[in-house]
Scaffold this active site. Structure first.
Site, PDB file in Angstrom:
ATOM      1  N   ARG A 140       0.776  -1.433   0.015  1.00  0.00           N
ATOM      2  CA  ARG A 140       0.034  -0.037   0.196  1.00  0.00           C
ATOM      3  C   ARG A 140       0.650   1.254   0.020  1.00  0.00           C
ATOM      4  O   ARG A 140       0.339   2.295  -0.762  1.00  0.00           O
ATOM      5  CB  ARG A 140      -0.963   0.218   1.066  1.00  0.00           C
ATOM      6  CG  ARG A 140      -1.966   1.185   1.262  1.00  0.00           C
ATOM      7  CD  ARG A 140      -2.852   0.983   2.298  1.00  0.00           C
ATOM      8  NE  ARG A 140      -4.258   1.622   2.261  1.00  0.00           N
ATOM      9  CZ  ARG A 140      -4.533   2.913   2.941  1.00  0.00           C
ATOM     10  NH1 ARG A 140      -3.646   3.296   3.830  1.00  0.00           N
ATOM     11  NH2 ARG A 140      -5.471   3.683   2.888  1.00  0.00           N
ATOM     12  N   VAL A 196      -6.962   7.394  -1.318  1.00  0.00           N
ATOM     13  CA  VAL A 196      -6.628   5.926  -1.235  1.00  0.00           C
ATOM     14  C   VAL A 196      -7.704   5.607   0.101  1.00  0.00           C
ATOM     15  O   VAL A 196      -7.192   5.971   1.255  1.00  0.00           O
ATOM     16  CB  VAL A 196      -5.354   5.396  -0.863  1.00  0.00           C
ATOM     17  CG1 VAL A 196      -5.390   3.800  -0.656  1.00  0.00           C
ATOM     18  CG2 VAL A 196      -4.492   5.753  -2.166  1.00  0.00           C
ATOM     19  N   SER A 197      -8.755   4.730   0.014  1.00  0.00           N
ATOM     20  CA  SER A 197      -9.574   4.688   0.985  1.00  0.00           C
ATOM     21  C   SER A 197      -8.897   3.799   2.107  1.00  0.00           C
ATOM     22  O   SER A 197      -8.282   3.264   2.181  1.00  0.00           O
ATOM     23  CB  SER A 197     -10.924   4.016   0.345  1.00  0.00           C
ATOM     24  OG  SER A 197     -11.566   4.885  -0.407  1.00  0.00           O
ATOM     25  N   ALA A 198      -9.774   3.759   3.257  1.00  0.00           N
ATOM     26  CA  ALA A 198      -9.269   3.178   4.630  1.00  0.00           C
ATOM     27  C   ALA A 198      -9.256   1.479   3.997  1.00  0.00           C
ATOM     28  O   ALA A 198     -10.278   1.033   3.329  1.00  0.00           O
ATOM     29  CB  ALA A 198     -10.278   3.212   5.566  1.00  0.00           C
TER      30      ALA A 198
END
Length: 710
Positions: free
Chosen positions: A373, A406-408
């Site tokens: 990530r 960038v989402s959780a």
């Protein structure tokens, strides 16, 4: 010797114990006897003493009285995963006789500075060239090195004693500036920048004699290809070698320098060998490997270097001067490399997401553990990249509003699970970023494919670069309006799954039409201002809702985007946010807000952290003239929860809204209780009191207790 140094103002100015106050200290030493570490405990510090030599730590514990009060850690601060260090940071970090032995000095210092607590202090104790015998000057710092060491600190103090310099640094205030050299010579207007990373994904930069950081590179010789020039310059300047087949032209940058039109080729080198050296000491003072997230606090960078770094990792250096970019058609292979800390933090993130029940399938679990990530958010430190509950903003508009993120991880895992994917499937994504697409690509591997679409050229460029750098090669990135789907890329029979990663107030027909029969569309649907990630299964022309999760995303900016109607009250102190239909008539509300407010306890309570998402949706979909009331944090005109808005309704010059207040505190969230309260102002209050609140679901009470008037 250390006891003699402490009266130089250090014990009072930067190492105060404050009576019984315990301050945490990180003490880095090289073959140290431990005297300074023990001395710091006597000042009231809790000390972590670090040395890479286990034998030195053992001797320090055996020889020093009071050593039992120190936590002794065997750690190479430059190369090891700093897992054992305090997560809460330190009030004081000292480096005694360590700094000259570090290679990547700038990176290590930036990393340590990030571990300082607010108003913390970093102290470097080091020999200096001017007072060190010639045969030992390799372990001493000269004036230039000391200048580089102190760059980027708002406060710098220096004391000297017995041949040692004691540098006291406070207030990390690093920044960067893209700077130029003199006017380029005519034969050097076409140059090349070689971008090389090490096994931890760090980029190589040299500190030039012009006091700026530069990539390996230089002018392209007559008849020489860009790739060949990059390989040659890398060897000449650093001693590293590469095959021309591992040199890949990414883009050609064009800008004007003075009266010269300058072209800079950006060449990404995917593999190299040799030992890093300093073959051209007349041009460079040192070469170091740098973390990508620290580039923006590095100080001065040569402008073509800054542009080249941003071409490879868009977003790592914001605010650069404009440059024209002409991308090369070919796509280089993925380039690996990550530090051990990233691997550990990714596993910890995955464990938290799995423990929360968001990734029950083995495929999604494995994707969380595998896909890096941090390589899709290179401008952020690792701990931010691997925060399982954090959406990382990657782009903002001119007003500062987030337009891409960038989402959780927990939410991404949950939405992917709702797609019910299998290996070999083809998936559509509207709203790009790279990480979510790569998670999906991992789930549908090895033969599956992801088609992701975004309308922002910057986001598309960024996604293409990051999926090329760190992806599996299974993601196709398109520029376009995601509401139209991906015409020309729809597989026979339709996509096997579609996921939308921006808020949408309606369902685009293309999403249904391009979805295979029986498959799932997962999207964050705004329902009168409340967003839920809903899984919809296609059966013919009908989409059936199967599941939903509370969520929040950036808003749609395409052809189907909508704006929220906002009505200001009391000069903007309060706002009515009306998401759908005709905004309510606010006539009379100004007067009503200045009058008495009725409060009606409902008797309905919830435990701490207990969800009342269904209550919000019930109010939003059943109350006439529904809207949401928001206001300034210190407003006295409404009893709004801090940092949140309230479900509301407006009619006949009157306003009613629903809040909750803590009525029972507890040691745990489960033991605390909050009660819902209805507030109302205006002439319709007596009529509303008899009907508020409506039944909010099975097992809940309606109103209880008398209304109070304020």
């Amino acid at each position: 010797m250390l006891a003699k140094e402490t009266p130089l103002g250090l014990s009072h100015n930067c190492w105060p114990a404050g009576g019984s106050v315990i301050r945490e200290t990180l003490h880095l030493c090289r073959n140290n006897t431990g005297e300074l570490a023990v001395f710091l405990t006597e000042l009231g510090y809790a000390v972590d003493a670090v040395d890479f030599a286990e034998g030195a730590l053992t001797r320090a514990q055996e020889e020093r009285a009071g050593a039992e009060r120190v936590r002794w850690l065997c750690l190479d601060i430059e190369h090891d995963d700093p897992a054992e260090l305090s997560d809460d940071g330190y009030d004081l970090i000292t480096l005694r006789l360590v700094f000259p032995f570090l290679h990547d000095r700038t990176r290590v210092l930036d990393t340590l500075a990030a571990r300082l607590r607010p108003r913390g202090t970093l102290v470097v104790i080091t020999p200096v060239v001017a007072t060190t015998p010639e045969e030992r000057r390799h372990i001493a710092l000269d004036a230039e090195e000391i200048g580089l060491l102190t760059e980027g600190w708002s406060q710098v103090e220096r004391c000297d004693a017995e041949g040692l310099a004691v540098l006291v640094l406070r207030g990390p205030a690093g920044d960067f500036a893209a700077v130029e050299k003199d006017r380029p010579e005519p034969q050097s207007v076409v140059g090349v920048c070689a971008v090389v990373t090490d096994g931890s994904g760090r980029v190589l930069l040299g500190r030039s004699r012009r006091s700026m950081w530069e990539l390996p590179g230089g002018r392209v010789e007559a008849g020489e290809s860009f790739e060949a020039a990059a390989v040659r310059e890398l060897a000449e300047e650093t001693g590293l070698t590469a095959d021309i087949g591992d040199a890949h032209l990414l883009t050609i940058l064009h800008d004007d320098r003075a009266d010269v039109r300058r072209l800079s080729a950006v060449v990404r080198i995917s593999a190299w060998g040799g030992t890093l050296g300093l073959p051209e000491p007349h041009r460079f003072t040192r070469w170091e490997w740098h973390d990508l997230h620290a580039l923006s606090v590095l100080g001065t960078l040569f402008t073509p270097t800054a542009h080249a770094l941003d071409a490879v990792w868009p977003g790592v250096l914001p605010g650069l001067p404009p440059v024209h970019s002409y991308p090369h058609a070919s796509t280089p292979p993925a380039v690996g490399g990550e530090p051990a800390e990233a691997v550990r933090l990714r596993q910890e993130m995955a464990e938290r997401v799995i423990a929360g029940g968001w990734a029950p399938s083995a495929a999604v679990e494995d994707a969380l553990r595998t896909v890096p990530r941090h390589r899709f958010t290179p401008e952020n430190p690792l701990r931010i990249a691997y925060d399982d509950d954090l959406a990382v903003v990657t782009s903002r508009d001119e007003t500062g509003t987030a337009v891409s993120s960038v989402s959780a991880p927990w939410l991404q895992a949950n939405m992917i699970e709702k797609l019910r994917l299998e290996p070999g499937m083809t998936v559509f994504e509207a709203g790009s970023g790279g990480y979510n697409a790569e998670l999906i690509a991992h789930v549908v591997a090895p033969a599956g494919r992801v088609v992701t679409v975004d309308l922002d050229p910057y986001v598309v460029q960024r996604t293409r670069r990051f999926t090329a750098e760190a992806g599996r090669g299974q993601v196709t990135v398109l520029l376009g309006d995601g509401s139209q789907g991906a015409p020309g890329h729809v597989p026979r029979g339709g996509f096997d799954g579609s996921v939308i990663t921006h808020n949408c107030w309606d369902i685009s027909p293309a999403w249904r039409e391009q979805l295979a029969e029986g498959r799932y569309l997962v999207l964050p649907l705004e329902i009168h201002g409340y967003t839920r990630a809903i899984a919809l299964q296609r059966h013919g022309d009908v989409l059936h809702a199967r599941d939903w999760t509370y969520c929040g995303f950036v808003r749609d900016r395409g052809a189907t985007a909508r704006t929220t109607a906002i009505t200001d009250l009391a000069g903007g102190e309060l706002q009515l946010r009306h998401e759908d239909g005709t905004p309510p008539d606010p006539a009379g509300l100004e007067k009503a807000l200045r009058g008495p407010r009725d409060e009606l306890p409902t008797g309905v309570t919830v435990a701490g952290m207990e969800s009342f998402e269904t209550l919000q949706l019930y109010a939003a979909t059943t109350l006439p003239a529904f809207c949401r009331l928001a206001g300034a944090p210190d407003t006295a005109l409404a009893a709004l929860p801090r940092g949140a808005d309230a479900a509301a309704t407006v009619a006949d010059g009157s306003l009613a809204y629903l809040t909750h207040v803590l009525v029972k505190d507890g040691e745990t969230a489960e033991e605390s209780r909050s009660e819902f309260i209805v507030h109302a102002v205006g002439p319709a209050v007596p009529r509303w009191q008899s009907g508020w609140p409506p039944a909010y679901g099975p097992g809940t009470s309606t109103c209880a207790g008398p209304a109070t008037r304020r």
